[in-house]
Design a protein around this motif. Sequence first.
Motif, PDB file in Angstrom:
ATOM      1  N   PRO A 507     -17.527 -15.136 -23.868  1.00 32.06           N
ATOM      2  CA  PRO A 507     -17.383 -15.743 -25.194  1.00 32.06           C
ATOM      3  C   PRO A 507     -17.291 -14.709 -26.306  1.00 32.06           C
ATOM      4  O   PRO A 507     -17.717 -13.576 -26.171  1.00 32.06           O
ATOM      5  N   GLU A 508     -16.753 -15.120 -27.412  1.00 30.60           N
ATOM      6  CA  GLU A 508     -16.681 -14.273 -28.595  1.00 30.60           C
ATOM      7  C   GLU A 508     -18.076 -14.162 -29.212  1.00 30.60           C
ATOM      8  O   GLU A 508     -19.010 -14.897 -28.857  1.00 30.60           O
ATOM      9  N   THR A 509     -18.229 -13.247 -30.151  1.00 32.67           N
ATOM     10  CA  THR A 509     -19.508 -13.082 -30.830  1.00 32.67           C
ATOM     11  C   THR A 509     -19.877 -14.380 -31.538  1.00 32.67           C
ATOM     12  O   THR A 509     -19.074 -14.965 -32.264  1.00 32.67           O
ATOM     13  N   THR A 510     -21.081 -14.794 -31.312  1.00 31.71           N
ATOM     14  CA  THR A 510     -21.527 -16.048 -31.915  1.00 31.71           C
ATOM     15  C   THR A 510     -22.261 -15.800 -33.219  1.00 31.71           C
ATOM     16  O   THR A 510     -22.561 -14.667 -33.590  1.00 31.71           O
ATOM     17  N   ALA A 511     -22.605 -16.868 -33.875  1.00 25.89           N
ATOM     18  CA  ALA A 511     -23.291 -16.753 -35.160  1.00 25.89           C
ATOM     19  C   ALA A 511     -24.649 -16.079 -35.016  1.00 25.89           C
ATOM     20  O   ALA A 511     -25.066 -15.293 -35.872  1.00 25.89           O
TER      21      ALA A 511
END
Length: 633
Positions: A507-511
């Motif tokens: 996954p992409e960087t999350t919050a």
Amino acid sequence: MTEAAVEKTVENHAFEADVARLLHMMVHSVYSDRNVFLRELISNAADACEKLRYEAITDPSLSAGDGENRITLTLDEEGKRLTIEDNGIGMSRAEMIEALGTIARSGTRAFMERIEAARTEKGEQDAQLIGQFGVGFYSCFMVAEKVDVVSRRAGSDEAWRWSSDGKGSYAIDAVDVSEAPARGTRITLHLLEDAGTYTSRWTVEKIIKDQSGHVPVPILLAEKPGAEPARVTDGTALWTRSKNEISAEDYTDFYRSLSGQYDDPALNVHFRAEGRHEYTTLAFVPGSQPFDMFDPDRRGRMKLYVKRVFITDDADLVPRYLRFVRGLVDTSDLPLNMSREMIQESPILSAIRKGVTSRVLTAIEKLAESDTEAFTKLWENFGPVLKEGIYEDFERRSQLLALSRFRSTSSGEGYRSLADYVGDAKEGQRAIYYLTGGNLDQLRASPQLEGFRARGVEVLLLTDSIDSFWVMNAPEFDGKSFKSITQGSADLSQFAKPESEQAENKPETTAVIDDLITFAKLRLTDAVSDVRVSDRLTESAVCLVAFEGGYDRQLEKILQGAGRIEGASKPVLEINADHSLVKAIAARSDDETLREDAVLLLLDQARILDGDKPEEPRAFAERLQRVFERALR
């Protein structure tokens, strides 16, 4: 004090501290072949004759009255003595004390430590130790219970005798000139009981021919005191002969006599230059590292002759990055009476130096093409020094880069050339990536490599101190610039990962990761210049890199250690957003104490992975304990 009183006075002197132990070590540990003492004494005698030839250029009276230079050995089976006499320059009393009473000028204790260290190296041959320490004269105590040296300096009306049993002291006294050579030095060895074979003509003549057959001074041998000496060698200079007339054994013998080393040369370069400048060069690349290869002065060891007259061994005949080369240059283009200072500034010498350097490098290139195994050994011995030329010699930088070999992430236990690297580079790859450090195993385990390894991008692993410097002076090779993987952004997005890893679809960087990075930037503002998500990490949680305009991490450490820069710049902390530990820390946004401890521990972890230690070891331990206690509740 009257002259008669002086002549009757015998002065006793102690050698340097620990010298008895040193001589014992040399006799019983360093020298495995007793025959080498004869080579050492003959070499010293030849040097004395060459020095006389040089000094006689300005003062011809020094060489008058005693014929040609020669070395005479006299056997005395009945008296159990062996005498080596030369009619060279000789020694004054002060020169005797300096030359024979001082051992290992770098300090006796340090000298012994070097011998012991060299002896403990795996695979080190005893013979390779001999001659590397500048103490060859003392090898005579392997075969002699007492040594007498009588010497009269050319042009002097005084003669002196030096005597020692090699057990910690020596005596020096004046002798009547009638008991001394007309000029030069006579060394008398009072042989040990088990050294009687050195009074055998057959034994001594064989040793002379095998080990000193190409000394440029005739050697004569007398079977007993008072007998007419017979000529054993004619003193013909080897370098004046045609290469077709010289065998490999001849070259090896001459190399050993010239260099004082006892290994086999890895390469010899023998040529005669004709044209604007005429000179003959005979140069050797040693088969093992000379002891003084990393001398801070980095001086060469090539001898300069003019019309076969030895002039100096202090002329810059090769650049400093070829200082391991041993040999000589003989030219007729320089005047015999030219001062050493004028020689150094001579444009003729500059031209000779350029020609010799080119021929030596060309010979090394040919060896690389024709014999990979021999070249690999040469590179392992002298690669770190040759790479100094990339930093210093702009004119030959491209040649030296092409010649250089490197360990890399693709080399296994072998070496790779830059041509190999470029040939296997990824499509669109614009840089040659490298990682510097002091230990190959540590480099291979470096977290900064992970992203490159995952994408199949080769990285050079550079472990020599000079590597951190030459990469700055080598702007490119075959159109590709050099780029440290610990400096600036990795820019790995241009290289696709293997399909097996792409399938994981991480996954992409999350919050929450963004929030953790923002927190880390605030908390670590005094320690790092930035905190960011990394594209170079695949297995480790964190790593440190230099910012884009800063020094490479290893170079900065070297400069800081040498006092060239006062303090280290703030590094960049890169975080692996896909790492389970990072995700777990990011998810604990409700526990600020834990998050603060965790962020500081991540920074210390990055320091440890970079080969450093936590900045505050006690604070590191306390944080680690708090985190353990929370985890174990």
